[in-house]
Design an enzyme around this catalytic site. Structure first.
Site, mmCIF file in Angstrom:
data_model
loop_
_atom_site.group_PDB
_atom_site.id
_atom_site.type_symbol
_atom_site.label_atom_id
_atom_site.label_comp_id
_atom_site.label_asym_id
_atom_site.label_seq_id
_atom_site.Cartn_x
_atom_site.Cartn_y
_atom_site.Cartn_z
ATOM 1 C CB CYS A 25 -0.822 0.482 1.584
ATOM 2 S SG CYS A 25 -1.484 1.805 1.827
ATOM 3 C CG ASP A 67 -2.060 14.227 -4.118
ATOM 4 O OD1 ASP A 67 -3.752 13.641 -4.089
ATOM 5 O OD2 ASP A 67 -1.745 13.543 -5.538
ATOM 6 C CG ASN A 71 -12.372 9.906 -3.843
ATOM 7 O OD1 ASN A 71 -13.594 11.316 -4.465
ATOM 8 N ND2 ASN A 71 -11.702 10.576 -4.455
ATOM 9 N N GLY A 85 -14.207 7.289 -7.675
ATOM 10 C CA GLY A 85 -13.031 7.026 -8.368
ATOM 11 C C GLY A 85 -11.208 6.409 -7.395
ATOM 12 C CB THR A 95 -6.740 5.773 -7.923
ATOM 13 O OG1 THR A 95 -6.029 6.900 -6.454
ATOM 14 C CG2 THR A 95 -7.220 6.217 -8.874
ATOM 15 C CG HIS A 137 -6.554 9.180 0.587
ATOM 16 N ND1 HIS A 137 -6.654 7.605 0.271
ATOM 17 C CD2 HIS A 137 -7.074 9.286 -0.652
ATOM 18 C CE1 HIS A 137 -7.323 8.081 -0.945
ATOM 19 N NE2 HIS A 137 -7.323 9.051 -1.898
ATOM 20 C CG HIS A 179 -8.497 13.951 -1.821
ATOM 21 N ND1 HIS A 179 -7.665 13.958 -2.948
ATOM 22 C CD2 HIS A 179 -9.413 12.686 -1.693
ATOM 23 C CE1 HIS A 179 -7.503 12.600 -3.028
ATOM 24 N NE2 HIS A 179 -8.087 11.708 -2.695
HETATM 25 P P1 5GP Z 1 -7.674 9.024 -4.530
HETATM 26 O O1 5GP Z 1 -8.458 8.405 -5.682
HETATM 27 O O2 5GP Z 1 -7.842 7.238 -4.028
HETATM 28 O O3 5GP Z 1 -9.041 9.251 -4.111
HETATM 29 O O4 5GP Z 1 -6.400 9.850 -4.293
HETATM 30 C C1 5GP Z 1 -5.202 8.853 -4.614
HETATM 31 C C2 5GP Z 1 -4.763 9.788 -4.152
HETATM 32 O O5 5GP Z 1 -3.278 9.799 -3.696
HETATM 33 C C3 5GP Z 1 -4.543 11.061 -5.223
HETATM 34 O O6 5GP Z 1 -4.693 12.398 -6.234
HETATM 35 C C4 5GP Z 1 -2.864 10.496 -6.355
HETATM 36 O O7 5GP Z 1 -2.204 11.817 -6.756
HETATM 37 C C5 5GP Z 1 -2.030 10.979 -4.048
HETATM 38 N N1 5GP Z 1 -1.172 9.813 -4.548
HETATM 39 C C6 5GP Z 1 -1.060 8.420 -5.457
HETATM 40 N N2 5GP Z 1 -0.106 7.593 -4.998
HETATM 41 C C7 5GP Z 1 1.402 9.112 -3.950
HETATM 42 C C8 5GP Z 1 2.709 8.964 -3.500
HETATM 43 O O8 5GP Z 1 3.336 7.792 -4.256
HETATM 44 N N3 5GP Z 1 3.015 10.332 -3.278
HETATM 45 C C9 5GP Z 1 1.911 11.300 -2.849
HETATM 46 N N4 5GP Z 1 2.322 12.429 -1.966
HETATM 47 N N5 5GP Z 1 0.348 11.538 -3.525
HETATM 48 C C10 5GP Z 1 -0.099 10.010 -4.031
HETATM 49 ZN ZN ZN Z 2 -2.288 1.259 4.091
#
Ligand code: 5GP
Ligand code: ZN
Length: 114
Positions: free
Chosen positions: A3, A29, A85, A91, A93, A98, A100
């Site tokens: 993860c 981010d 999210n 979406g 990912t 977390h 935002h």
């Molecule tokens: P989700 O789409 O799951 O709500 O948001 C995941 C967020 O994690 C995305 O905005 C993506 O840019 C960010 N993210 C993914 N990998 C990394 C990483 O390695 N470092 C940082 N700082 N952000 C990440």
């Molecule tokens: Zn984790």
């Protein structure tokens, strides 16, 4: 645990922690969607709000309460938006819950039906 947020938490992936306590940490981010875009990440790995224990929900509430205290440090004085999210339609990912934190400019709020 494969993860990305657990790896950042453990220092396996380097990332500047802008704030950290025993329950959560805040990073920028990597792919910002606003002038200021942070992620507030609970330290315990779980994906969905529906998986929260009572302790998790109390920790998340305390973590949300920290954000206004960090307003000046993070540049949130003019307002901010929090987004969590959950699942495919949203979406999500990264399968580690977390929050935002979007700020630093007027934040559009589009009608997503269009
Ligand atoms: P989700 O789409 O799951 O709500 O948001 C995941 C967020 O994690 C995305 O905005 C993506 O840019 C960010 N993210 C993914 N990998 C990394 C990483 O390695 N470092 C940082 N700082 N952000 C990440
Ligand atoms: Zn984790």
């Amino acid at each position: 645990m494969d993860c990305v947020f657990c790896k950042i938490m453990n220092g396996e992936i380097p990332s500047e922690k802008l704030y950290e306590n025993d329950e959560m940490f805040i990073i920028r981010d990597i792919d910002p969607k606003a002038a200021k875009h942070y992620l507030m990440i609970p330290k315990r790995h779980y994906k969905y709000l529906s998986e929260m224990t009572i302790d998790d929900s109390a920790a998340l509430a305390r973590s949300l309460g920290k954000i206004p205290e960090l307003s000046e440090k993070l540049g949130l004085q003019n307002g901010y938006r929090l987004v969590i999210n959950q699942g495919d339609d949203a979406g999500q990912t990264v399968p580690h819950l977390h929050v935002h934190i979007l700020a630093g400019q007027p934040l559009d709020f589009p009608d997503l039906r269009k």
